[in-house]
Scaffold this motif. Structure first.
Motif, PDB file in Angstrom:
ATOM      1  N   LEU A 269       0.828  -1.208   0.000  1.00 16.25           N
ATOM      2  CA  LEU A 269       0.000   0.000   0.000  1.00 16.25           C
ATOM      3  C   LEU A 269       0.862   1.258   0.000  1.00 16.25           C
ATOM      4  CD1 LEU A 269      -2.824   1.271   0.217  1.00 16.25           C
ATOM      5  CD2 LEU A 269      -2.617   1.096   2.707  1.00 16.25           C
TER       6      LEU A 269
ATOM      7  N   ASP B 243      -9.931   3.746   5.000  1.00 11.36           N
ATOM      8  CA  ASP B 243      -9.448   3.267   3.708  1.00 11.36           C
ATOM      9  C   ASP B 243      -8.149   2.490   3.868  1.00 11.36           C
ATOM     10  OD1 ASP B 243     -11.596   4.472   2.516  1.00 11.36           O
ATOM     11  OD2 ASP B 243     -10.474   6.207   1.764  1.00 11.36           O
TER      12      ASP B 243
ATOM     13  N   SER C 184      -7.630  -1.550   3.031  1.00 13.50           N
ATOM     14  CA  SER C 184      -6.613  -1.976   2.072  1.00 13.50           C
ATOM     15  C   SER C 184      -5.627  -2.959   2.697  1.00 13.50           C
ATOM     16  CB  SER C 184      -5.868  -0.760   1.515  1.00 13.50           C
ATOM     17  OG  SER C 184      -6.706   0.029   0.717  1.00 13.50           O
TER      18      SER C 184
ATOM     19  N   HIS D  61      -5.945  -3.021  -6.414  1.00 12.93           N
ATOM     20  CA  HIS D  61      -6.521  -2.104  -5.427  1.00 12.93           C
ATOM     21  C   HIS D  61      -7.731  -2.777  -4.789  1.00 12.93           C
ATOM     22  CE1 HIS D  61      -3.819   0.783  -7.073  1.00 12.93           C
ATOM     23  NE2 HIS D  61      -4.354   0.657  -8.256  1.00 12.93           N
TER      24      HIS D  61
ATOM     25  N   ILE E 250      -9.758  -2.105  -2.254  1.00 11.24           N
ATOM     26  CA  ILE E 250     -10.888  -1.427  -1.644  1.00 11.24           C
ATOM     27  C   ILE E 250     -12.109  -1.610  -2.531  1.00 11.24           C
ATOM     28  CG2 ILE E 250     -11.760   0.802  -0.877  1.00 11.24           C
ATOM     29  CD1 ILE E 250      -8.939   1.597  -0.256  1.00 11.24           C
TER      30      ILE E 250
ATOM     31  N   ALA F  65      -7.468   4.708  -3.340  1.00  7.47           N
ATOM     32  CA  ALA F  65      -6.360   3.788  -3.101  1.00  7.47           C
ATOM     33  C   ALA F  65      -5.283   3.971  -4.148  1.00  7.47           C
ATOM     34  CB  ALA F  65      -6.859   2.332  -3.123  1.00  7.47           C
TER      35      ALA F  65
ATOM     36  N   THR G  55      -1.258   5.081  -3.287  1.00  8.51           N
ATOM     37  CA  THR G  55      -0.121   4.209  -3.528  1.00  8.51           C
ATOM     38  C   THR G  55       0.738   4.714  -4.673  1.00  8.51           C
ATOM     39  OG1 THR G  55      -1.493   2.818  -4.958  1.00  8.51           O
ATOM     40  CG2 THR G  55      -1.285   2.166  -2.660  1.00  8.51           C
TER      41      THR G  55
END
Length: 238
Positions: free
Chosen positions: A62, A171, A175, A211, A213, A222, A226
Motif C-alpha cells: 500500500l 481506507d 486496504s 486495489h 478497496i 487507493a 499508492t
C-alpha cells in the motif's frame, strides 16, 4: 497535516549524510517475507507468525505501490516503509513531487523531500522495524507486531495513533486487511519463512485486483494513496 516534511533532524545535522540517486528496487514477495522474518527475529528473538508477515507485506504494498512490478511493489532504494530522513549509515535520496494527504483530504506537496536509502532489502526491513520498536509514538504498533495474534485493524489503528500516515484510516485499514488476506491466500507454502507450528494458508489462488478497496470511489483513492512517486504518509525521523 502532520509535521512530516523531510527536514533534517538534529542527529542528521550532527553526522555525515550521503545523497544517492533514487533507484527503483522491486522485490519478490518471498524475498520480502524472508527479510522481515529475519528482522523480527533479530529484534524479538523469535520468528513471527505468518499473519504478522502478511500484515507487513500488505502495508508495504500500500505504501510503495505495485507500479508495474511482476510481484510485490517497487519501492525506492529499498525503503519499504517510506521512512523519511536518512538511514542509520547516513544514506538518503530525494523523491521530487512526493506528496501526502492532509487531514481535510487535500493533497499537499512538501518541498525537498528526503527519504532514507539502503544498500539492500534486508537493511531497509531491519531499519523500518527498528523505528517501530524504538520510537515512542509507535509503541502500540510494535506491541501488535510483536504479539501472538496481530490483526490489520489493531496494527493500522496503532499506526494512525502514532501519526505514521495521514490518509483516511478506514481506507488504509480496508486496504491492509484485503492485501494481507491476499498474501495469506496466494503465497505458496515454499515462499513462507520458517515460523513454527501454525495453520496452513488457504488454497493458492491467482492474485486479485491491485486495489482491494471495494467501491469505485475508494478504489480511486487507493490508487492515489499508492502513487510510487509520492507516498501519502511517512513517519518522521527516529
Amino acid at each position: 497535516m502532520f509535521g512530516l516534511a523531510g527536514a533534517w533532524s538534529a542527529n542528521e545535522r550532527a553526522r555525515d549524510v550521503t545523497f544517492i540517486e533514487r533507484k527503483s528496487t522491486p522485490w519478490l514477495r518471498a524475498d520480502y517475507l524472508a527479510a522481515m522474518s529475519d528482522a523480527l527475529l533479530a529484534l524479538t528473538g523469535k520468528r513471527p507468525p505468518r499473519a504478522t508477515l502478511a500484515i507487513l507485506w500488505a502495508q508495504s504494498v500500500l505504501e510503495c505501490g505495485r507500479h508495474g512490478a511482476v510481484e510485490g511493489p517497487s519501492c525506492w532504494c529499498h525503503n519499504v516503509g517510506n521512512l523519511r530522513g536518512s538511514a542509520p549509515d547516513g544514506l538518503f535520496t530525494v523523491l521530487p513531487g512526493a506528496w501526502e494527504i492532509a487531514a481535510d483530504g487535500s493533497t499537499v506537496y512538501p518541498a525537498d523531500q528526503h527519504f532514507r536509502a539502503y544498500a539492500s532489502l534486508r537493511d531497509g526491513a531491519l531499519d523500518m522495524l527498528t523505528v517501530l520498536s524504538r520510537q515512542g509514538n509507535f509503541a502500540k504498533a510494535w506491541a501488535v507486531l510483536a504479539g501472538e495474534n496481530p490483526t490489520p485493524r489493531a496494527y493500522v489503528e496503532a499506526l494512525h495513533d502514532g501519526h505514521y500516515f495521514t490518509a483516511d484510516p478506514r481506507d488504509y485499514e480496508r486496504s491492509v486487511e484485503a492485501l494481507s488476506i491476499e498474501c495469506m491466500r496466494n503465497t505458496p507454502v515454499t515462499d513462507w519463512p520458517a515460523s513454527g507450528a501454525q495453520l496452513p494458508p488457504p488454497p493458492y489462488q491467482p492474485d486479485g485486483p491491485a486495489h482491494p478497496i471495494g467501491d469505485a470511489d475508494a478504489a480511486e483513492r487507493a490508487t492515489a494513496d499508492t502513487d510510487p512517486a509520492g507516498p501519502p504518509d511517512a513517519p518522521g525521523d527516529a
